[in-house]
Design a protein around this motif. Structure first.
Motif, PDB file in Angstrom:
ATOM      1  N   ASP A 173       0.817  -1.220   0.000  1.00 55.92           N
ATOM      2  CA  ASP A 173       0.000   0.000   0.000  1.00 55.92           C
ATOM      3  C   ASP A 173       0.848   1.266   0.000  1.00 55.92           C
ATOM      4  N   ASP A 186      -0.205  -9.487  -7.563  1.00 52.30           N
ATOM      5  CA  ASP A 186      -0.661 -10.852  -7.274  1.00 52.30           C
ATOM      6  C   ASP A 186       0.476 -11.850  -7.411  1.00 52.30           C
ATOM      7  N   VAL A 189       2.380 -11.593  -4.229  1.00 53.55           N
ATOM      8  CA  VAL A 189       1.599 -12.174  -3.134  1.00 53.55           C
ATOM      9  C   VAL A 189       1.693 -13.693  -3.155  1.00 53.55           C
ATOM     10  N   THR A 192       4.703 -15.015  -1.459  1.00 54.88           N
ATOM     11  CA  THR A 192       4.907 -14.571  -0.079  1.00 54.88           C
ATOM     12  C   THR A 192       4.195 -15.537   0.859  1.00 54.88           C
ATOM     13  N   THR A 194       2.989 -15.434   3.784  1.00 52.53           N
ATOM     14  CA  THR A 194       1.815 -14.938   4.495  1.00 52.53           C
ATOM     15  C   THR A 194       0.619 -14.701   3.574  1.00 52.53           C
ATOM     16  N   ARG A 195       0.846 -14.820   2.258  1.00 52.91           N
ATOM     17  CA  ARG A 195      -0.193 -14.575   1.242  1.00 52.91           C
ATOM     18  C   ARG A 195      -0.734 -13.147   1.314  1.00 52.91           C
ATOM     19  N   ARG A 196       0.082 -12.237   1.804  1.00 48.72           N
ATOM     20  CA  ARG A 196      -0.223 -10.814   1.781  1.00 48.72           C
ATOM     21  C   ARG A 196       1.091 -10.053   1.780  1.00 48.72           C
ATOM     22  N   SER A 199       2.494  -4.108   4.751  1.00 48.28           N
ATOM     23  CA  SER A 199       1.806  -2.814   4.656  1.00 48.28           C
ATOM     24  C   SER A 199       2.646  -1.738   5.319  1.00 48.28           C
ATOM     25  N   GLY A 225       7.014 -10.493   5.109  1.00 50.28           N
ATOM     26  CA  GLY A 225       6.135 -11.666   5.093  1.00 50.28           C
ATOM     27  C   GLY A 225       6.860 -12.974   4.859  1.00 50.28           C
TER      28      GLY A 225
END
Length: 230
Positions: A173, A186, A189, A192, A194-196, A199, A225
Motif C-alpha cells: 500500500d 498478485d 503475493v 509470499t 503470508t499470502r499478503r 503494509s 512476510g
C-alpha cells in the motif's frame, strides 16, 4: 520526547512521523524542499515541524540541522529510487545514491551525536534488494548491503545508544507499489508465505519496535512476510 524523521514528507517516512506524533512525541520531519517540508508538517496532527535537508549536500547537513535540538529518536528513511544495470552503468546516478544512503546517513548521525543521550535510539532504512537483487538493482542492492555494515559499526562506536536497521520488502500500500497492476502484485503475493504483502502499518510497527525495545541493538529487521524463504 523528540523524534527526527529524515525523509518524512512522503511514503513510509511520513507514516512514521504521523505515528510518532500520535504517540505524543515532538516530531521534526525533513524533505529536500523547505516549502513542502513546512506544508507536510502543518498537515500532520500534533507537535510537528518541517526542516529542509538534502542528504546529497553532505557538507551542508550541519547547517541544515542546526536548528534541531536534542534528539531522542532518529529515523533515517530517505531513499532515492535508481535503476542502474552493470551493462548500462550510470556513474552519476550510482554516486548520488551511494552518497545519499551511506555518506549522508552517516553525516546526519555525526552531526546529531552530541545532541543524543544514552537512551537515544536510531533506525536506518535498508531494503530487501540486497538479498533479492533484480535487473537494474546494482546500486540499490549495493547500498542496502552497506547499511548492514554501517549499522554494525555505528552500534559499536555509539554505545550505549542503540542503532538498528529495517529492511522492507514489497510494501503493497505504499505510494510506489500501490499503483502497480494487480497481476504484478498478485505475482508477488503468491510467492509470499503470508499470502499478503507487507503494509505501511507493518513497517511503522517495526520502526517503533526497534526504536523502543531496549534489548534490540545492531539488528537488521526484515518486514516482508517471509518472502526470502520462497
Amino acid at each position: 520526547m523528540r523524534t527526527l524523521v529524515i525523509g518524512g514528507t512522503s511514503g513510509i517516512g511520513l507514516e512514521v512521523a504521523r505515528a510518532r506524533a500520535a504517540r505524543g512525541d515532538e516530531v521534526v520531519l525533513t524533505g529536500r524542499d523547505p516549502e513542502r517540508s513546512a506544508e507536510v508538517a502543518e498537515s500532520v496532527e500534533g507537535d510537528v515541524a518541517g526542516v529542509a535537508v538534502d542528504l546529497n549536500d553532505t557538507h551542508g547537513l550541519a547547517d541544515a540541522l542546526a536548528g534541531v535540538g536534542t534528539v531522542d529518536r532518529l529515523v533515517i528513511a530517505a531513499i532515492e529510487r535508481d535503476h542502474n544495470s552493470i551493462a548500462d552503468y550510470d556513474v552519476d546516478r550510482a554516486t548520488k545514491l551511494a552518497v545519499l544512503k551511506l555518506v549522508g546517513y552517516a553525516e546526519v548521525i555525526h552531526t546529531l551525536l552530541p545532541r543524543m543521550n544514552d537512551e537515544s535510539s536510531v533506525v536506518l532504512f535498508g531494503g530487501r534488494a540486497k538479498d533479492r537483487p533484480y535487473p537494474g538493482s546494482i546500486t540499490v542492492s549495493t547500498v542496502n548491503g552497506g547499511v548492514v555494515g554501517l549499522v554494525t559499526a555505528l552500534a559499536l562506536e555509539m554505545a550505549p545508544i542503540r542503532v538498528n536497521a529495517l529492511h522492507p520488502g514489497i510494501v503493497g500500500d505504499s505510494p510506489f507499489w500501490s499503483g502497480k497492476p494487480a497481476d504484478v502484485l498478485d505475482g508477488y503475493v503468491s510467492r509470499t508465505p503470508t499470502r499478503r504483502l507487507a503494509s505501511m502499518d507493518d513497517v511503522v510497527d517495526g520502526v517503533n519496535f526497534l526504536l523502543e525495545n531496549r534489548g534490540v541493538n545492531a539488528t537488521n529487521l526484515y518486514i516482508d512476510g517471509g518472502w526470502l524463504v520462497t
